[in-house]
Design a protein around this motif. Structure first.
Motif, PDB file in Angstrom:
ATOM      1  N   ILE A  59      40.938  42.874  36.402  1.00  0.00           N
ATOM      2  CA  ILE A  59      41.141  41.504  36.876  1.00  0.00           C
ATOM      3  C   ILE A  59      39.808  40.760  36.985  1.00  0.00           C
ATOM      4  O   ILE A  59      39.722  39.566  36.713  1.00  0.00           O
ATOM      5  CB  ILE A  59      41.946  41.477  38.205  1.00  0.00           C
ATOM      6  CG1 ILE A  59      42.462  40.076  38.506  1.00  0.00           C
ATOM      7  CG2 ILE A  59      41.161  42.036  39.361  1.00  0.00           C
ATOM      8  CD1 ILE A  59      43.514  39.565  37.560  1.00  0.00           C
ATOM      9  N   GLU A  60      38.733  41.482  37.333  1.00  0.00           N
ATOM     10  CA  GLU A  60      37.420  40.834  37.413  1.00  0.00           C
ATOM     11  C   GLU A  60      37.007  40.280  36.049  1.00  0.00           C
ATOM     12  O   GLU A  60      36.530  39.150  35.941  1.00  0.00           O
ATOM     13  CB  GLU A  60      36.349  41.826  37.905  1.00  0.00           C
ATOM     14  CG  GLU A  60      36.511  42.260  39.342  1.00  0.00           C
ATOM     15  CD  GLU A  60      37.399  43.490  39.521  1.00  0.00           C
ATOM     16  OE1 GLU A  60      37.466  43.993  40.648  1.00  0.00           O
ATOM     17  OE2 GLU A  60      38.034  43.941  38.546  1.00  0.00           O
ATOM     18  N   LEU A  61      37.208  41.092  34.994  1.00  0.00           N
ATOM     19  CA  LEU A  61      36.836  40.654  33.641  1.00  0.00           C
ATOM     20  C   LEU A  61      37.767  39.564  33.129  1.00  0.00           C
ATOM     21  O   LEU A  61      37.347  38.696  32.352  1.00  0.00           O
ATOM     22  CB  LEU A  61      36.807  41.851  32.686  1.00  0.00           C
ATOM     23  CG  LEU A  61      35.695  42.864  32.961  1.00  0.00           C
ATOM     24  CD1 LEU A  61      35.838  44.086  32.067  1.00  0.00           C
ATOM     25  CD2 LEU A  61      34.315  42.228  32.787  1.00  0.00           C
ATOM     26  N   ILE A  62      39.012  39.577  33.558  1.00  0.00           N
ATOM     27  CA  ILE A  62      39.940  38.496  33.191  1.00  0.00           C
ATOM     28  C   ILE A  62      39.442  37.181  33.782  1.00  0.00           C
ATOM     29  O   ILE A  62      39.410  36.155  33.098  1.00  0.00           O
ATOM     30  CB  ILE A  62      41.375  38.824  33.664  1.00  0.00           C
ATOM     31  CG1 ILE A  62      41.968  39.924  32.775  1.00  0.00           C
ATOM     32  CG2 ILE A  62      42.258  37.576  33.665  1.00  0.00           C
ATOM     33  CD1 ILE A  62      43.292  40.483  33.243  1.00  0.00           C
ATOM     34  N   HIS A  63      39.018  37.209  35.045  1.00  0.00           N
ATOM     35  CA  HIS A  63      38.469  35.996  35.668  1.00  0.00           C
ATOM     36  C   HIS A  63      37.232  35.513  34.904  1.00  0.00           C
ATOM     37  O   HIS A  63      37.079  34.309  34.680  1.00  0.00           O
ATOM     38  CB  HIS A  63      38.119  36.260  37.137  1.00  0.00           C
ATOM     39  CG  HIS A  63      39.282  36.111  38.065  1.00  0.00           C
ATOM     40  ND1 HIS A  63      39.499  35.000  38.831  1.00  0.00           N
ATOM     41  CD2 HIS A  63      40.314  36.956  38.343  1.00  0.00           C
ATOM     42  CE1 HIS A  63      40.592  35.153  39.554  1.00  0.00           C
ATOM     43  NE2 HIS A  63      41.109  36.337  39.279  1.00  0.00           N
ATOM     44  N   GLU A  64      36.357  36.445  34.522  1.00  0.00           N
ATOM     45  CA  GLU A  64      35.157  36.072  33.757  1.00  0.00           C
ATOM     46  C   GLU A  64      35.531  35.422  32.429  1.00  0.00           C
ATOM     47  O   GLU A  64      34.947  34.422  32.033  1.00  0.00           O
ATOM     48  CB  GLU A  64      34.289  37.310  33.482  1.00  0.00           C
ATOM     49  CG  GLU A  64      33.396  37.689  34.619  1.00  0.00           C
ATOM     50  CD  GLU A  64      32.493  38.878  34.255  1.00  0.00           C
ATOM     51  OE1 GLU A  64      32.079  38.992  33.080  1.00  0.00           O
ATOM     52  OE2 GLU A  64      32.221  39.675  35.160  1.00  0.00           O
ATOM     53  N   ALA A  65      36.503  36.008  31.740  1.00  0.00           N
ATOM     54  CA  ALA A  65      36.931  35.467  30.447  1.00  0.00           C
ATOM     55  C   ALA A  65      37.521  34.073  30.614  1.00  0.00           C
ATOM     56  O   ALA A  65      37.293  33.190  29.772  1.00  0.00           O
ATOM     57  CB  ALA A  65      37.938  36.405  29.793  1.00  0.00           C
ATOM     58  N   LEU A  66      38.257  33.858  31.688  1.00  0.00           N
ATOM     59  CA  LEU A  66      38.825  32.528  31.931  1.00  0.00           C
ATOM     60  C   LEU A  66      37.722  31.509  32.201  1.00  0.00           C
ATOM     61  O   LEU A  66      37.801  30.364  31.756  1.00  0.00           O
ATOM     62  CB  LEU A  66      39.805  32.569  33.115  1.00  0.00           C
ATOM     63  CG  LEU A  66      41.162  33.183  32.805  1.00  0.00           C
ATOM     64  CD1 LEU A  66      41.922  33.460  34.098  1.00  0.00           C
ATOM     65  CD2 LEU A  66      41.974  32.290  31.880  1.00  0.00           C
ATOM     66  N   ARG A  67      36.686  31.930  32.931  1.00  0.00           N
ATOM     67  CA  ARG A  67      35.556  31.016  33.186  1.00  0.00           C
ATOM     68  C   ARG A  67      34.837  30.666  31.887  1.00  0.00           C
ATOM     69  O   ARG A  67      34.343  29.562  31.723  1.00  0.00           O
ATOM     70  CB  ARG A  67      34.570  31.629  34.185  1.00  0.00           C
ATOM     71  CG  ARG A  67      35.029  31.524  35.632  1.00  0.00           C
ATOM     72  CD  ARG A  67      33.918  31.861  36.612  1.00  0.00           C
ATOM     73  NE  ARG A  67      33.501  33.258  36.537  1.00  0.00           N
ATOM     74  CZ  ARG A  67      34.078  34.256  37.190  1.00  0.00           C
ATOM     75  NH1 ARG A  67      35.111  34.019  37.973  1.00  0.00           N
ATOM     76  NH2 ARG A  67      33.643  35.495  37.076  1.00  0.00           N
ATOM     77  N   ALA A  68      34.815  31.626  30.948  1.00  0.00           N
ATOM     78  CA  ALA A  68      34.107  31.404  29.675  1.00  0.00           C
ATOM     79  C   ALA A  68      34.888  30.486  28.741  1.00  0.00           C
ATOM     80  O   ALA A  68      34.296  29.862  27.860  1.00  0.00           O
ATOM     81  CB  ALA A  68      33.833  32.741  28.992  1.00  0.00           C
ATOM     82  N   LEU A  69      36.194  30.415  28.913  1.00  0.00           N
ATOM     83  CA  LEU A  69      36.997  29.523  28.057  1.00  0.00           C
ATOM     84  C   LEU A  69      36.680  28.077  28.420  1.00  0.00           C
ATOM     85  O   LEU A  69      36.635  27.710  29.581  1.00  0.00           O
ATOM     86  CB  LEU A  69      38.494  29.759  28.281  1.00  0.00           C
ATOM     87  CG  LEU A  69      39.131  30.959  27.625  1.00  0.00           C
ATOM     88  CD1 LEU A  69      40.616  31.003  27.987  1.00  0.00           C
ATOM     89  CD2 LEU A  69      38.976  30.915  26.114  1.00  0.00           C
ATOM     90  N   ASP A  70      36.499  27.272  27.415  1.00  0.00           N
ATOM     91  CA  ASP A  70      36.201  25.868  27.679  1.00  0.00           C
ATOM     92  C   ASP A  70      37.398  25.029  27.235  1.00  0.00           C
ATOM     93  O   ASP A  70      37.319  24.262  26.287  1.00  0.00           O
ATOM     94  CB  ASP A  70      34.933  25.458  26.914  1.00  0.00           C
ATOM     95  CG  ASP A  70      34.460  24.069  27.293  1.00  0.00           C
ATOM     96  OD1 ASP A  70      34.825  23.603  28.391  1.00  0.00           O
ATOM     97  OD2 ASP A  70      33.765  23.449  26.473  1.00  0.00           O
ATOM     98  N   ASN A  71      38.546  25.252  27.914  1.00  0.00           N
ATOM     99  CA  ASN A  71      39.707  24.443  27.563  1.00  0.00           C
ATOM    100  C   ASN A  71      40.588  24.236  28.796  1.00  0.00           C
ATOM    101  O   ASN A  71      40.392  24.851  29.833  1.00  0.00           O
ATOM    102  CB  ASN A  71      40.497  25.080  26.404  1.00  0.00           C
ATOM    103  CG  ASN A  71      41.051  26.460  26.732  1.00  0.00           C
ATOM    104  OD1 ASN A  71      41.295  26.798  27.875  1.00  0.00           O
ATOM    105  ND2 ASN A  71      41.242  27.257  25.704  1.00  0.00           N
ATOM    106  N   ASP A  72      41.557  23.329  28.661  1.00  0.00           N
ATOM    107  CA  ASP A  72      42.419  22.980  29.789  1.00  0.00           C
ATOM    108  C   ASP A  72      43.270  24.157  30.245  1.00  0.00           C
ATOM    109  O   ASP A  72      43.497  24.343  31.439  1.00  0.00           O
ATOM    110  CB  ASP A  72      43.345  21.811  29.412  1.00  0.00           C
ATOM    111  CG  ASP A  72      42.573  20.513  29.236  1.00  0.00           C
ATOM    112  OD1 ASP A  72      41.428  20.430  29.725  1.00  0.00           O
ATOM    113  OD2 ASP A  72      43.118  19.585  28.604  1.00  0.00           O
ATOM    114  N   TRP A  73      43.753  24.955  29.290  1.00  0.00           N
ATOM    115  CA  TRP A  73      44.594  26.093  29.645  1.00  0.00           C
ATOM    116  C   TRP A  73      43.813  27.062  30.543  1.00  0.00           C
ATOM    117  O   TRP A  73      44.308  27.483  31.576  1.00  0.00           O
ATOM    118  CB  TRP A  73      45.101  26.811  28.393  1.00  0.00           C
ATOM    119  CG  TRP A  73      45.900  28.026  28.734  1.00  0.00           C
ATOM    120  CD1 TRP A  73      47.211  28.067  29.083  1.00  0.00           C
ATOM    121  CD2 TRP A  73      45.423  29.377  28.799  1.00  0.00           C
ATOM    122  NE1 TRP A  73      47.584  29.361  29.368  1.00  0.00           N
ATOM    123  CE2 TRP A  73      46.512  30.183  29.194  1.00  0.00           C
ATOM    124  CE3 TRP A  73      44.189  29.990  28.562  1.00  0.00           C
ATOM    125  CZ2 TRP A  73      46.405  31.562  29.356  1.00  0.00           C
ATOM    126  CZ3 TRP A  73      44.080  31.353  28.727  1.00  0.00           C
ATOM    127  CH2 TRP A  73      45.181  32.133  29.116  1.00  0.00           C
TER     128      TRP A  73
END
Length: 162
Positions: free
Chosen positions: A47-61
């Protein structure tokens, strides 16, 4: 046709195949456009890496999902991901149901289910006060506890004798 028409047709004929006459094309699912992001982010193991990946995404989703996760219980996120991953690994419905039972047997006491219900349903303040604010605040022994046999006995309803 409407649901009332469908209900009437089913009651009149008693034939479940009657429902096919009421089928409509649901159209394009907006979430389909996010399939690659969903697979990339939620295919990650922790879950920690999922949060990191979401922060790295630069989109509305990514921003929307991040906001939803940030508002939720981090304890529940840990447990949900672990339960889903285990179900996928052991590939057994009985084992998956056992794991769900183990979680639910502790959810009201040990998880933050009651606080979520209070905030959403009882007080309707939509401001849950989670015990753990950060992912790293959740103690490993507590997470392990949700995988242990349920208090008072484990789920065994569908298990066949060896």
């Amino acid at each position: 046709g409407t649901m009332d028409d469908l209900r009437a047709a089913l009651l009149e004929s008693g034939d479940p195949a009657e429902a096919k006459k009421f089928a409509v094309d649901p159209g394009h699912a907006a979430i389909a456009a996010e399939k690659s992001s969903i697979n990339a982010v939620f295919g990650i193991e922790t879950i920690e890496l999922i949060h990191e990946a979401l922060r790295a995404l630069d989109n509305d989703w990514g921003a929307e999902v991040r906001g939803q996760l940030d508002a939720g219980s981090v304890l529940s996120q840990h447990i949900a991901l672990s339960t889903i991953r285990k179900a996928r690994r052991h590939g057994s419905v009985v084992a998956a149901l056992r794991d769900e039972f183990r979680f639910t047997s502790r959810a009201t006491e040990r998880a933050e289910l009651i606080e979520g219900i209070r905030a959403a349903v009882i007080d309707k303040d939509r401001n849950p006060q989670w015990r753990y604010r950060m992912l790293q605040d959740v103690p490993d022994p507590l997470l392990s506890e949700f995988s242990e046999k349920a208090p008072g006995g484990d789920f065994s309803y569908l298990e066949r004798p060896a």
